[in-house]
Scaffold this motif. Structure first.
Motif, PDB file in Angstrom:
ATOM      1  N   SER A  88       0.772  -1.149  -0.024  1.00 58.56           N
ATOM      2  CA  SER A  88      -0.046   0.074  -0.010  1.00 58.56           C
ATOM      3  C   SER A  88       0.834   1.407   0.041  1.00 58.56           C
ATOM      4  O   SER A  88       0.320   2.284  -0.252  1.00 58.56           O
ATOM      5  N   MET A  89       2.070   1.113   0.553  1.00 53.55           N
ATOM      6  CA  MET A  89       3.154   2.268   0.447  1.00 53.55           C
ATOM      7  C   MET A  89       3.460   2.939  -0.918  1.00 53.55           C
ATOM      8  O   MET A  89       4.049   2.084  -1.674  1.00 53.55           O
ATOM      9  N   MET A  90       3.297   4.094  -1.083  1.00 57.26           N
ATOM     10  CA  MET A  90       3.588   4.531  -2.567  1.00 57.26           C
ATOM     11  C   MET A  90       4.946   5.461  -2.370  1.00 57.26           C
ATOM     12  O   MET A  90       5.713   5.320  -3.115  1.00 57.26           O
ATOM     13  N   MET A  91       4.884   6.507  -1.510  1.00 53.73           N
ATOM     14  CA  MET A  91       6.047   7.458  -1.509  1.00 53.73           C
ATOM     15  C   MET A  91       6.061   7.725  -0.026  1.00 53.73           C
ATOM     16  O   MET A  91       5.440   7.807   0.511  1.00 53.73           O
ATOM     17  N   VAL A  92       7.202   8.366   0.175  1.00 54.71           N
ATOM     18  CA  VAL A  92       7.519   9.166   1.485  1.00 54.71           C
ATOM     19  C   VAL A  92       7.905  10.522   1.091  1.00 54.71           C
ATOM     20  O   VAL A  92       9.073  10.897   0.317  1.00 54.71           O
ATOM     21  N   ASN A  93       7.578  11.606   1.498  1.00 51.79           N
ATOM     22  CA  ASN A  93       7.814  12.746   1.453  1.00 51.79           C
ATOM     23  C   ASN A  93       8.280  13.518   2.798  1.00 51.79           C
ATOM     24  O   ASN A  93       7.701  12.976   3.847  1.00 51.79           O
ATOM     25  N   SER A  94       9.141  14.426   2.677  1.00 48.70           N
ATOM     26  CA  SER A  94       9.611  14.996   4.230  1.00 48.70           C
ATOM     27  C   SER A  94      10.274  16.475   3.863  1.00 48.70           C
ATOM     28  O   SER A  94       9.992  17.037   2.888  1.00 48.70           O
ATOM     29  N   SER A  95      10.213  17.171   5.037  1.00 46.73           N
ATOM     30  CA  SER A  95      10.682  18.709   4.978  1.00 46.73           C
ATOM     31  C   SER A  95      11.914  18.860   5.077  1.00 46.73           C
ATOM     32  O   SER A  95      12.365  19.964   4.570  1.00 46.73           O
ATOM     33  N   CYS A  96      12.825  17.845   5.372  1.00 48.29           N
ATOM     34  CA  CYS A  96      14.196  18.109   5.282  1.00 48.29           C
ATOM     35  C   CYS A  96      14.873  16.552   4.728  1.00 48.29           C
ATOM     36  O   CYS A  96      13.980  15.846   4.383  1.00 48.29           O
ATOM     37  N   LYS A  97      16.030  16.715   4.360  1.00 50.47           N
ATOM     38  CA  LYS A  97      16.615  15.387   3.815  1.00 50.47           C
ATOM     39  C   LYS A  97      16.565  14.253   4.661  1.00 50.47           C
ATOM     40  O   LYS A  97      16.532  14.403   5.969  1.00 50.47           O
ATOM     41  N   ILE A  98      16.199  13.144   3.998  1.00 54.75           N
ATOM     42  CA  ILE A  98      16.138  11.888   4.713  1.00 54.75           C
ATOM     43  C   ILE A  98      17.062  10.562   3.991  1.00 54.75           C
ATOM     44  O   ILE A  98      17.098  10.818   2.848  1.00 54.75           O
TER      45      ILE A  98
END
Length: 561
Positions: free
Chosen positions: A206-216
């Motif tokens: 079910s996971m499609m993407m990960v977005n973040s406010s800083c680098k990960i």
């Protein structure tokens, strides 16, 4: 849904990637391969420049757990971590590992277990520097039951899902959004990760993407991935940000493998993958089968990520637009190979260290300009490079019936006929000087006035220099007679003609008494240039010419308590 995908696609333009840097962050996933054996987790740190010092930060410490000083160029230090370094729990953890250095290094990670020669779990991966991390990642759709069915494996362990480790790479709280598709409905899961900490989650299709406010940094892992013969192996794959996607891939043949599948990850699941102009049709589980085990060239209609999936091994494939010219190859076993892919018309120029590769067993990849070769290597540390063309190199090893490996470590983006050349070193003086004084200060053996004569050197300067709010002199000035700008350098490494400029808005000033050029040492100003009076005092910016990377050697082992 469209807005989310559009946001990601804005960052999907291809970048050529090198894997050296001064700041890294990673973690060791839990390794239960072959059922709870003893494990070994370590990092290999290789210096690219003499006089390198490295700090290791472990388990949430704000001060270095270990400092390694004065590493010479081409020397490798192995850093061994205890069993407690493995990230075994779901949820938050302080078990990230940070590596910082004063000069460029590369970092390679290995995890392994061994009860007997036939019962081993081993995984290696390139630890990506901070420059290669991002804020937008696409997650491959992987269902564990489908995986077992695809490869005809009976489940023998209780770990029925993959895991995702998300590491905050910056010293600030990081806002994370997980995008899921559940029954064709988009769901967003939001949370935060404190500075330099991580979270481990169960990953499913079910996971499609990960977005973040800083680098990960994002690791896809499994503690005990089932294989045949009632064995299992830990898996680790560092996912690359979407900006490193591509459309054309050469899928290598991995020695001693009889089953393989492809998994494609893209903004649009309808993207078509084809081989030799023939569409590759995915199964109901989403896997794509190639017609045979030979090396093949596959293309996509738009930018995608592609993984080669093998029981016990995930290999992130390098797209054609990210091929490089020089690679470092660290090995851990005696059964070791390199798979080298290069243009057919220049394959006789491939070098291993200082020697030319002489191998009659080249295989021409159908319908392409490429050839590939599998070579057995004697040394555990190697350099493979090409003087005039970009290539791609994969590492393959085996112990017993376990095969592991992945992409080699790219060092040089552009070919250099002189050899494998790590980047030169920019040095900023600590005392303001006039322009002519700065020229004299920088004119020393193996050093010159900094002349960013092209975009690559300007980008390299931006990567290396610590930001300040002052300005520095560079080796650019005007002619008193013609007012034309020219480069003045103490060596022949730079042409006097000015073909590339990086002027700030309104610069250079059309004033005859502003005959010299400086640049901002502030990153927020994008290190822009401007004209200035040569008698003003600014910090001199010098450049140490790059040197050929020598034969690699192992030096010492450091143990983290």
């Amino acid at each position: 849904m469209f807005a989310i995908l559009l946001t990601v696609s804005m960052f999907s333009q291809g970048f050529t990637m090198v894997s050296y840097g001064k700041s890294f962050i990673t973690a060791f996933p839990e390794d239960l391969g072959y059922f709870y054996p003893n494990t070994s987790s370590s990092l290999r740190v290789t210096a690219l420049i003499d006089g390198t010092s490295v700090n290791i930060f472990y388990n949430g410490n704000s001060t270095p757990t270990q400092t390694i000083s004065n590493i010479l160029k081409g020397r490798t230090v192995t850093v061994v971590f205890p069993k407690s370094a493995e990230v075994y729990q779901l949820n938050y953890s302080t078990q990230s590992i940070r590596i910082t250095s004063n000069k460029y290094i590369v970092v390679h990670s290995v995890s392994s277990t061994a009860l007997t020669i036939n019962a081993i779990s081993a995984q290696t991966n390139v630890v990506q520097p901070e420059e290669n991390l991002g804020m937008n990642y696409l997650i491959p759709s992987l269902n564990y039951t489908n995986f077992l069915t695809t490869f005809g494996i009976s489940q023998s362990t209780k770990y029925n899902s993959f895991r995702l480790i998300i590491i905050n790479a910056e010293d600030t709280e990081n806002n994370i959004t997980i995008v899921k598709n559940i029954s064709d409905k988009i769901q967003l899961v939001n949370f935060t990760i404190p500075s330099f900490q991580l979270i481990q989650l169960q990953a499913d299709d079910s996971m499609m993407m990960v977005n973040s406010s800083c680098k990960i940094a994002v690791l896809l892992t499994h503690p005990c991935l089932d294989k045949k013969n009632c064995t299992c192996s830990m898996i680790v794959n560092q996912i690359l940000p979407v900006r490193f996607q591509g459309q054309n891939f050469v899928v290598p043949h991995v020695p001693d493998i009889t089953q393989r599948q492809l998994v494609m990850t893209s903004n649009d699941n309808a993207d078509l993958l084809s081989q030799d102009n023939t569409p590759l049709i995915s199964s109901s589980s989403g896997y794509l089968s190639l017609p045979d085990l030979n090396t093949r060239y596959v293309t996509a209609l738009s930018n995608v990520s592609l993984r080669l999936i093998i029981p016990g091994l995930f290999i992130e494939l390098i797209p054609e637009n990210q091929f490089a010219a020089c690679y470092m190859l660290p090995f851990y076993s005696d059964n070791r190979w390199a798979v080298v892919i290069t243009k057919t018309d220049s394959r006789d120029q491939v070098r291993i260290g200082t020697s030319q590769l002489i191998n009659p067993d080249w295989y021409d990849i159908p319908y392409t300009q490429y050839s590939k070769v599998r070579i057995s290597l004697q040394s555990p540390m190697n350099i493979i490079w090409h003087p005039s063309s970009k290539i791609v190199v994969y590492i393959v090893e085996s112990i017993g019936n376990t095969v592991y490996g992945g992409p080699a470590i790219p060092i040089n983006e552009q070919p250099d006929p002189n050899g494998c050349m790590p980047p030169g070193e920019f040095v900023v003086g600590d005392q303001p000087l006039k322009w002519t004084e700065s020229l004299a200060y920088c004119t020393k053996p193996e050093r010159e006035f900094a002349c960013p004569i092209n975009k690559n050197l300007q980008i390299e300067f931006a990567r290396q220099v610590n930001t300040t709010n002052v300005e520095g002199w560079i080796g650019l000035r005007r002619s008193l007679m013609t007012t034309a700008w020219y480069w003045q350098t103490s060596t022949t490494s730079a042409s006097s003609s000015v073909d590339y400029v990086h002027w700030a808005n309104g610069q250079p000033q059309d004033k005859k008494f502003e005959l010299c050029a400086s640049l901002s040492l502030n990153r927020t100003d994008d290190f822009k240039w401007k004209s200035a009076k040569c008698c003003e005092k600014k910090l001199p910016v010098c450049y140490k010419q790059p040197k050929i990377l020598p034969l690699l050697t192992m030096t010492s082992t450091v143990y983290i308590p």
